[in-house]
Design a protein around this motif. Structure first.
Motif, mmCIF file in Angstrom:
data_model
loop_
_atom_site.group_PDB
_atom_site.id
_atom_site.type_symbol
_atom_site.label_atom_id
_atom_site.label_comp_id
_atom_site.label_asym_id
_atom_site.label_seq_id
_atom_site.Cartn_x
_atom_site.Cartn_y
_atom_site.Cartn_z
ATOM 1 N N GLY A 50 14.128 69.678 51.151
ATOM 2 C CA GLY A 50 14.761 69.956 52.435
ATOM 3 C C GLY A 50 16.226 69.554 52.432
ATOM 4 N N GLN A 51 16.647 68.819 53.489
ATOM 5 C CA GLN A 51 18.034 68.380 53.612
ATOM 6 C C GLN A 51 18.478 67.510 52.434
ATOM 7 O OE1 GLN A 51 20.561 68.075 56.578
ATOM 8 N NE2 GLN A 51 19.778 70.148 56.881
ATOM 9 N N ALA A 52 17.510 66.879 51.775
ATOM 10 C CA ALA A 52 17.843 66.013 50.635
ATOM 11 C C ALA A 52 18.438 66.796 49.468
ATOM 12 C CB ALA A 52 16.608 65.242 50.171
ATOM 13 N N THR A 53 18.226 68.120 49.412
ATOM 14 C CA THR A 53 18.812 68.908 48.324
ATOM 15 C C THR A 53 20.333 68.844 48.359
ATOM 16 O OG1 THR A 53 18.626 70.919 49.678
ATOM 17 C CG2 THR A 53 16.857 70.501 48.095
ATOM 18 N N LYS A 54 20.892 68.477 49.511
ATOM 19 C CA LYS A 54 22.350 68.368 49.622
ATOM 20 C C LYS A 54 22.924 67.236 48.763
ATOM 21 C CE LYS A 54 22.849 70.272 54.307
ATOM 22 N NZ LYS A 54 23.346 70.016 55.686
ATOM 23 N N ILE A 55 22.068 66.268 48.384
ATOM 24 C CA ILE A 55 22.585 65.126 47.618
ATOM 25 C C ILE A 55 22.273 65.239 46.126
ATOM 26 C CG2 ILE A 55 22.262 63.672 49.664
ATOM 27 C CD1 ILE A 55 20.146 62.111 47.933
ATOM 28 N N VAL A 56 21.693 66.363 45.688
ATOM 29 C CA VAL A 56 21.321 66.505 44.276
ATOM 30 C C VAL A 56 22.461 66.151 43.326
ATOM 31 C CG1 VAL A 56 20.744 68.189 42.475
ATOM 32 C CG2 VAL A 56 19.354 68.068 44.538
ATOM 33 N N PRO A 57 23.674 66.709 43.496
ATOM 34 C CA PRO A 57 24.740 66.367 42.530
ATOM 35 C C PRO A 57 25.156 64.901 42.562
ATOM 36 C CG PRO A 57 25.588 67.763 44.310
ATOM 37 C CD PRO A 57 24.110 67.723 44.467
ATOM 38 N N PHE A 58 24.993 64.247 43.714
ATOM 39 C CA PHE A 58 25.387 62.842 43.833
ATOM 40 C C PHE A 58 24.341 61.922 43.226
ATOM 41 C CE2 PHE A 58 27.096 65.320 47.342
ATOM 42 C CZ PHE A 58 28.451 65.129 47.149
ATOM 43 N N LEU A 59 23.078 62.343 43.268
ATOM 44 C CA LEU A 59 22.004 61.548 42.678
ATOM 45 C C LEU A 59 21.921 61.809 41.173
ATOM 46 C CD1 LEU A 59 19.732 59.569 42.971
ATOM 47 C CD2 LEU A 59 18.307 61.364 43.967
ATOM 48 N N THR A 60 22.274 63.030 40.762
ATOM 49 C CA THR A 60 22.294 63.356 39.333
ATOM 50 C C THR A 60 23.352 62.535 38.612
ATOM 51 O OG1 THR A 60 21.588 65.615 39.846
ATOM 52 C CG2 THR A 60 22.526 65.244 37.663
ATOM 53 N N ASP A 61 24.476 62.325 39.280
ATOM 54 C CA ASP A 61 25.607 61.625 38.671
ATOM 55 C C ASP A 61 25.470 60.112 38.830
ATOM 56 O OD1 ASP A 61 27.993 61.208 37.391
ATOM 57 O OD2 ASP A 61 29.244 61.663 39.132
ATOM 58 N N THR A 62 24.355 59.562 38.321
ATOM 59 C CA THR A 62 24.084 58.129 38.427
ATOM 60 C C THR A 62 23.618 57.578 37.079
ATOM 61 O OG1 THR A 62 21.813 58.621 39.128
ATOM 62 C CG2 THR A 62 23.426 58.202 40.874
ATOM 63 N N LYS A 63 23.521 56.257 37.004
ATOM 64 C CA LYS A 63 23.017 55.616 35.787
ATOM 65 C C LYS A 63 21.537 55.946 35.598
ATOM 66 C CE LYS A 63 26.037 51.538 36.064
ATOM 67 N NZ LYS A 63 26.047 50.064 36.247
ATOM 68 N N LYS A 64 21.145 56.072 34.331
ATOM 69 C CA LYS A 64 19.742 56.276 33.973
ATOM 70 C C LYS A 64 19.333 55.172 32.988
ATOM 71 C CE LYS A 64 19.992 60.549 35.831
ATOM 72 N NZ LYS A 64 21.423 60.632 36.171
ATOM 73 N N THR A 65 18.045 54.798 33.027
ATOM 74 C CA THR A 65 17.528 53.799 32.087
ATOM 75 C C THR A 65 16.403 54.428 31.266
ATOM 76 O OG1 THR A 65 18.041 52.001 33.617
ATOM 77 C CG2 THR A 65 16.497 51.508 31.847
ATOM 78 N N TYR A 66 16.471 54.250 29.960
ATOM 79 C CA TYR A 66 15.492 54.837 29.044
ATOM 80 C C TYR A 66 14.919 53.772 28.109
ATOM 81 C CZ TYR A 66 17.678 59.342 30.225
ATOM 82 O OH TYR A 66 18.170 60.446 30.883
ATOM 83 N N ILE A 67 13.686 54.020 27.676
ATOM 84 C CA ILE A 67 13.108 53.288 26.550
ATOM 85 C C ILE A 67 12.921 54.320 25.442
ATOM 86 C CG2 ILE A 67 11.202 51.885 25.686
ATOM 87 C CD1 ILE A 67 12.771 50.526 27.929
#
Length: 298
Positions: A50-67
């Motif tokens: 829904g409205q949260a799709t508006k923040i996709v690029p801002f959430l994509t451009d964040t730190k990620k943690t992997y093992i």
């Protein structure tokens, strides 16, 4: 229905597969994922609805943690365990923990990567994996990424040719390529033999939900209970509180004078009490003004 679904992506599915399934389950087309995971990789994949799709690029451009697990002695054309072996070297003298840790430390900070041929990076309008499948050579662009933290993890395995590591990195980091480069520094061809993503921004493995849980909630018509607030996906952005009068101007998408309050991130969030109003940024051409990037008219 608006919010973020903290999905645990299973192996065997593309990120797009997950989006298509959630569209059917939630009966909405407004669904977007926040950072591609390869089919054989499982892990945290926040899904915006829904409205949260508006923040996709801002959430994509964040730190990620992997093992990740590095396997020494064999390099593959895909840089992971799914590919064809293209180079081998017997690991006669496995590197010590100290040698591994020293090499890992050298990858901290900003590094340059060359994306793998089997990736979706585009060159001249064509994806690299399309060139690879056609056996065509093409010059690959380099990219700068940031390794915020990298460390070797303890292992119970007797396998001396492999080791696990934890990586916190920026958007766009290819962990497969990182594993290959680390192997080269240790003197061996290498590939990534296993990978999971344990965190994306504020979303952690322990807070995720599986498709089995989602399907159970859908049967009870309670799927909305699984959604987290849009604000939970913007924890990494600074917040600026506005009064009633400014709230109206923000919701109308107006440009505003730059606030006197020090803003630590650009873009940043505009809020009225507990309500998320918009995402604003400093005007690129008029630094004394701010302009809207996304407005949330709920």
């Amino acid at each position: 229905m608006n919010g973020i679904l903290p999905l645990w992506k299973p192996k065997g599915m593309t990120s797009h597969d997950c989006v298509m399934i959630i569209r059917k389950l939630f009966k909405t087309k407004k669904v977007g994922h926040t950072g591609t995971l390869d089919p054989e990789v499982e892990g945290v994949l926040p899904i915006c609805i829904g409205q949260a799709t508006k923040i996709v690029p801002f959430l994509t451009d964040t730190k990620k943690t992997y093992i990740a697990e590095v396997m020494l002695g064999k390099a593959t054309d895909t840089e992971d365990s799914q590919g064809k072996v293209i180079e081998e070297k017997e690991v006669v003298y496995p590197p010590t923990d100290e040698e591994i840790e020293e090499v890992l430390t050298s990858f901290n900070g900003t590094i340059t990567q060359i994306p793998p041929m089997y990736s979706a990076v585009k060159v001249n309008g064509k994806k690299l994996y399309e060139y690879a499948r056609a056996n065509e050579h093409v010059e690959r662009p380099t990219r700068k990424v940031v390794i915020h933290h990298i460390e070797k993890l303890p292992t119970d395995k007797e396998e001396k040719n492999s080791f696990r590591m934890k990586i916190i990195c920026s958007k766009g980091t290819y962990i497969r390529t990182l594993c290959v480069d680390i192997g080269n520094q240790l003197g061996y061809p290498a590939h990534m033999s296993h990978l999971i993503r344990t965190e994306t921004a504020a979303f952690k493995q322990q807070n995720t939900v599986t498709f089995a849980t989602i399907e159970e909630k859908v049967k009870l018509n309670q799927q909305d209970q699984l959604l987290l607030s849009i604000l939970s996906g913007l924890d990494h952005l600074d917040k600026y509180l506005v009064d009633d009068e400014t709230k109206k101007r923000v919701l109308n998408g107006q440009k505003l004078p730059k606030p006197e309050q020090r803003i630590l991130t650009d873009p940043f969030i505009m809020m009225h009490e507990q309500q998320l109003l918009a995402i604003y940024q400093i005007h690129p051409e008029k630094p004394d003004q701010i302009k809207p990037v996304r407005v949330f008219n709920n």
